[in-house]
Motif scaffolding. Structure first.
Motif, short mmCIF file in Angstrom:
data_model
loop_
_atom_site.label_atom_id
_atom_site.label_comp_id
_atom_site.label_asym_id
_atom_site.label_seq_id
_atom_site.Cartn_x
_atom_site.Cartn_y
_atom_site.Cartn_z
N CYS A 159 -28.87 -36.22 19.33
CA CYS A 159 -29.91 -35.55 18.56
C CYS A 159 -31.03 -36.54 18.30
O CYS A 159 -30.77 -37.67 17.86
CB CYS A 159 -29.35 -35.03 17.24
SG CYS A 159 -30.63 -34.33 16.17
N HIS A 162 -30.77 -37.15 14.42
CA HIS A 162 -29.49 -37.61 13.86
C HIS A 162 -28.72 -38.36 14.94
O HIS A 162 -27.98 -37.77 15.71
CB HIS A 162 -28.67 -36.43 13.34
CG HIS A 162 -29.37 -35.62 12.31
ND1 HIS A 162 -30.05 -34.46 12.60
CD2 HIS A 162 -29.53 -35.84 10.98
CE1 HIS A 162 -30.58 -33.98 11.49
NE2 HIS A 162 -30.29 -34.81 10.49
N VAL A 165 -25.04 -37.67 15.85
CA VAL A 165 -24.62 -36.44 16.50
C VAL A 165 -24.79 -36.61 18.01
O VAL A 165 -25.91 -36.70 18.51
CB VAL A 165 -25.43 -35.22 16.00
CG1 VAL A 165 -25.01 -33.95 16.73
CG2 VAL A 165 -25.26 -35.05 14.49
N THR A 166 -23.66 -36.69 18.72
CA THR A 166 -23.67 -36.84 20.18
C THR A 166 -22.74 -35.81 20.81
O THR A 166 -21.90 -35.23 20.12
CB THR A 166 -23.21 -38.25 20.59
OG1 THR A 166 -21.88 -38.47 20.14
CG2 THR A 166 -24.13 -39.33 20.03
N CYS A 173 -27.93 -29.71 17.91
CA CYS A 173 -27.42 -30.57 16.84
C CYS A 173 -26.72 -29.70 15.80
O CYS A 173 -27.25 -28.67 15.38
CB CYS A 173 -28.57 -31.33 16.20
SG CYS A 173 -28.08 -32.32 14.77
N LEU A 180 -30.18 -31.22 21.85
CA LEU A 180 -29.77 -32.58 22.14
C LEU A 180 -30.49 -33.07 23.40
O LEU A 180 -30.74 -32.28 24.30
CB LEU A 180 -28.25 -32.64 22.36
CG LEU A 180 -27.39 -32.19 21.18
CD1 LEU A 180 -25.91 -32.28 21.55
CD2 LEU A 180 -27.67 -33.01 19.93
#
Length: 184
Positions: A159, A162, A165-166, A173, A180
């Motif tokens: 993201c 963020h 967040v992967t 996200c 993403l």
């Protein structure tokens, strides 16, 4: 003299022909496309890291994962078209030459997926897609077993807002809903 004029015109066409094969398709942002796929007349940007084929007036992007094939219908500026009202199927030829037809189901709000049989290695996928505006598209993706083998498995997506967040596949996200992006 007429024969000389025809010969001169033919020579000019042959001289310009190699230049035409190097022409690239560009987009509104002025960027040239990433690659030219076999059988295509111009190169395509692949917003989700997949393989893109023309599907006039659209483009269709295939993102192959080990257990499923994800398809993004791309419209203007190569943005994903919402999948509401779309349906279709994929005729899949496996590396073993066996074939199977798999239904497309909506995933998220911008793509459709075809769940693959366990351990399937896809060689060819022929997609039949019915769009929400009533168009029927048929698109063929070849040599997928060769393309997939050359790519790194589990490309990382992140993201932009963020960094914690992967994901291993394109998506949104879980915190903010942004798309993403491929991790560089």
């Amino acid at each position: 003299m007429k024969l000389f004029g025809i010969s001169l015109a033919a020579a000019a066409l042959f001289a310009l022909a190699p230049m035409a094969s190097y022409a690239q398709h560009s987009h509104a942002n002025g960027k040239a496309d990433a690659h030219t796929a076999p059988g295509e007349t111009h190169a395509h940007v692949s917003p989700h890291g997949g393989v893109v084929r023309s599907a006039s007036p659209y483009h269709l992007e295939l993102v192959a994962q080990p257990t499923e094939l994800a398809f993004y219908l791309l419209g203007a500026k190569m943005s994903a078209v919402p999948n509401k009202g779309m349906s279709g199927s994929v005729l899949v030829q496996l590396s073993t030459n066996a074939t199977v037809t798999v239904a497309l189901t909506p995933a998220g709000d911008d793509h459709l997926v075809a769940k693959l049989p366990a351990g399937a290695k896809v060689r060819t996928a022929i997609v039949t897609l019915n769009t929400a505006d009533g168009k029927a598209l048929t698109v063929r993706f070849d040599k997928l077993d060769e393309t997939h083998a050359s790519k790194a498995v589990g490309a990382a997506y992140i993201c932009p807002m963020h960094s914690d967040v992967t994901a291993s596949a394109p998506g949104k996200c879980s915190k903010c809903g942004m798309a993403l992006v491929k991790k560089s």
